[in-house]
Design a protein around this motif. Structure first.
Motif, PDB file in Angstrom:
ATOM      1  N   SER A 170       0.827  -1.217   0.000  1.00 55.14           N
ATOM      2  CA  SER A 170       0.000   0.000   0.000  1.00 55.14           C
ATOM      3  C   SER A 170       0.854   1.256   0.000  1.00 55.14           C
ATOM      4  CB  SER A 170      -0.957   0.001   1.192  1.00 55.14           C
ATOM      5  OG  SER A 170      -0.226   0.102   2.398  1.00 55.14           O
ATOM      6  N   SER A 171       2.036   1.216   0.609  1.00 52.53           N
ATOM      7  CA  SER A 171       2.905   2.403   0.595  1.00 52.53           C
ATOM      8  C   SER A 171       3.469   2.661  -0.791  1.00 52.53           C
ATOM      9  CB  SER A 171       4.031   2.257   1.610  1.00 52.53           C
ATOM     10  OG  SER A 171       4.941   1.269   1.202  1.00 52.53           O
ATOM     11  N   ALA A 172       3.479   1.629  -1.632  1.00 52.15           N
ATOM     12  CA  ALA A 172       3.963   1.818  -3.015  1.00 52.15           C
ATOM     13  C   ALA A 172       3.007   2.683  -3.817  1.00 52.15           C
ATOM     14  CB  ALA A 172       4.159   0.474  -3.699  1.00 52.15           C
ATOM     15  N   THR A 173       1.742   2.712  -3.420  1.00 47.63           N
ATOM     16  CA  THR A 173       0.768   3.539  -4.138  1.00 47.63           C
ATOM     17  C   THR A 173       0.617   4.912  -3.519  1.00 47.63           C
ATOM     18  OG1 THR A 173      -1.049   2.669  -2.800  1.00 47.63           O
ATOM     19  CG2 THR A 173      -0.547   1.505  -4.870  1.00 47.63           C
ATOM     20  N   ASP A 174       1.302   5.170  -2.404  1.00 47.22           N
ATOM     21  CA  ASP A 174       1.235   6.466  -1.731  1.00 47.22           C
ATOM     22  C   ASP A 174       1.923   7.520  -2.609  1.00 47.22           C
ATOM     23  OD1 ASP A 174       1.126   8.583   0.002  1.00 47.22           O
ATOM     24  OD2 ASP A 174       2.454   7.716   1.507  1.00 47.22           O
ATOM     25  N   PRO A 175       1.229   8.616  -2.940  1.00 48.78           N
ATOM     26  CA  PRO A 175       1.844   9.651  -3.796  1.00 48.78           C
ATOM     27  C   PRO A 175       3.012  10.354  -3.137  1.00 48.78           C
ATOM     28  CG  PRO A 175      -0.320  10.386  -3.036  1.00 48.78           C
ATOM     29  CD  PRO A 175      -0.143   8.971  -2.572  1.00 48.78           C
ATOM     30  N   ASN A 176       3.129  10.292  -1.811  1.00 51.46           N
ATOM     31  CA  ASN A 176       4.241  10.934  -1.120  1.00 51.46           C
ATOM     32  C   ASN A 176       5.504  10.068  -1.102  1.00 51.46           C
ATOM     33  OD1 ASN A 176       2.642  13.159  -0.476  1.00 51.46           O
ATOM     34  ND2 ASN A 176       1.827  12.128   1.331  1.00 51.46           N
ATOM     35  N   THR A 177       5.384   8.843  -1.548  1.00 48.52           N
ATOM     36  CA  THR A 177       6.525   7.945  -1.596  1.00 48.52           C
ATOM     37  C   THR A 177       7.361   8.266  -2.827  1.00 48.52           C
ATOM     38  OG1 THR A 177       5.234   6.227  -0.527  1.00 48.52           O
ATOM     39  CG2 THR A 177       7.253   5.526  -1.627  1.00 48.52           C
ATOM     40  N   SER A 178       8.668   8.265  -2.669  1.00 47.65           N
ATOM     41  CA  SER A 178       9.569   8.569  -3.780  1.00 47.65           C
ATOM     42  C   SER A 178       9.441   7.518  -4.874  1.00 47.65           C
ATOM     43  CB  SER A 178      11.010   8.611  -3.273  1.00 47.65           C
ATOM     44  OG  SER A 178      11.908   8.750  -4.342  1.00 47.65           O
ATOM     45  N   LYS A 179       9.513   7.953  -6.116  1.00 50.07           N
ATOM     46  CA  LYS A 179       9.440   7.032  -7.250  1.00 50.07           C
ATOM     47  C   LYS A 179      10.794   6.387  -7.530  1.00 50.07           C
ATOM     48  CE  LYS A 179       5.193   8.138  -8.244  1.00 50.07           C
ATOM     49  NZ  LYS A 179       4.259   7.655  -7.280  1.00 50.07           N
ATOM     50  N   GLU A 180      11.854   7.021  -7.021  1.00 50.94           N
ATOM     51  CA  GLU A 180      13.201   6.498  -7.258  1.00 50.94           C
ATOM     52  C   GLU A 180      13.569   5.494  -6.189  1.00 50.94           C
ATOM     53  OE1 GLU A 180      15.316   7.140  -9.847  1.00 50.94           O
ATOM     54  OE2 GLU A 180      13.593   8.182 -10.690  1.00 50.94           O
TER      55      GLU A 180
END
Length: 181
Positions: free
Chosen positions: A169-179
């Motif tokens: 679920s944290s992978a879909t969080d927009p605040n999580t870095s994409k890198e």
């Protein structure tokens, strides 16, 4: 500074030329020290105009010599910089090649790893994924078909399934870095 005078020149002329040369050197020194040192020695008359004329005559040659030395130093420094840049470019190319090979390997390994878990029974896959790093386990579960992922998660302990669900679920969080870090 060396002043060359003909050997047939009288001693007084030789002494005078030496004093003129010393005066030119001292005129280049800043501050009161230069004025003290530039004063002619007792007993040797020196004409201020002669000193000034001599200094004026050699000023261009001294400046040119200074410029040549500075140019030589700058050319040496530029050569050193060019050598270092070439070394860095070579190392950068080696690193990029290594990184490309590593990424290719990881992509192949990921495809193979997902394929392995795809063919496993859900209870066996669950017991193995409980032992794996939660980030890797979550990535594998995300790559599997949803039906198979749900079966695997249902076979896991509640704590491990919750950890993996939080990672997913944290992978879909927009605040999580994409890198990746």
């Amino acid at each position: 500074m060396t002043v060359h005078t003909p050997s047939c020149a009288p001693d007084s002329l030789r002494r005078r030329l030496m004093m003129i040369a010393a005066g030119c050197t001292m005129l280049a020194m800043p501050g009161a020290f230069a004025q003290e040192v530039a004063a002619p020695a007792a007993g040797i008359p020196a004409n201020g105009d002669e000193i000034q004329q001599f200094c004026t005559n050699i000023a261009d040659a001294a400046r040119d010599q200074r410029y040549l030395l500075q140019k030589r130093d700058l050319e040496k420094l530029q050569g050193d910089i060019d050598t270092r840049i070439a070394t860095l470019e070579k190392r950068r190319a080696e690193y990029e090649d290594w990184l490309k090979r590593r990424n290719d390997f990881l992509q192949q390994a990921e495809i193979g790893l997902v394929g392995i878990y795809k063919t496993m029974k859900p209870d066996a896959a669950a017991s193995k994924l409980e032992l794996v790093n939660p980030g890797i386990a979550a990535a594998i579960i995300m790559k599997l078909p949803p039906r198979q992922s749900s079966l695997i998660l249902s076979e896991m302990s509640s704590e491990k399934a919750a950890v993996l669900t939080n990672v997913i679920s944290s992978a879909t969080d927009p605040n999580t870095s994409k890198e990746p870090s």
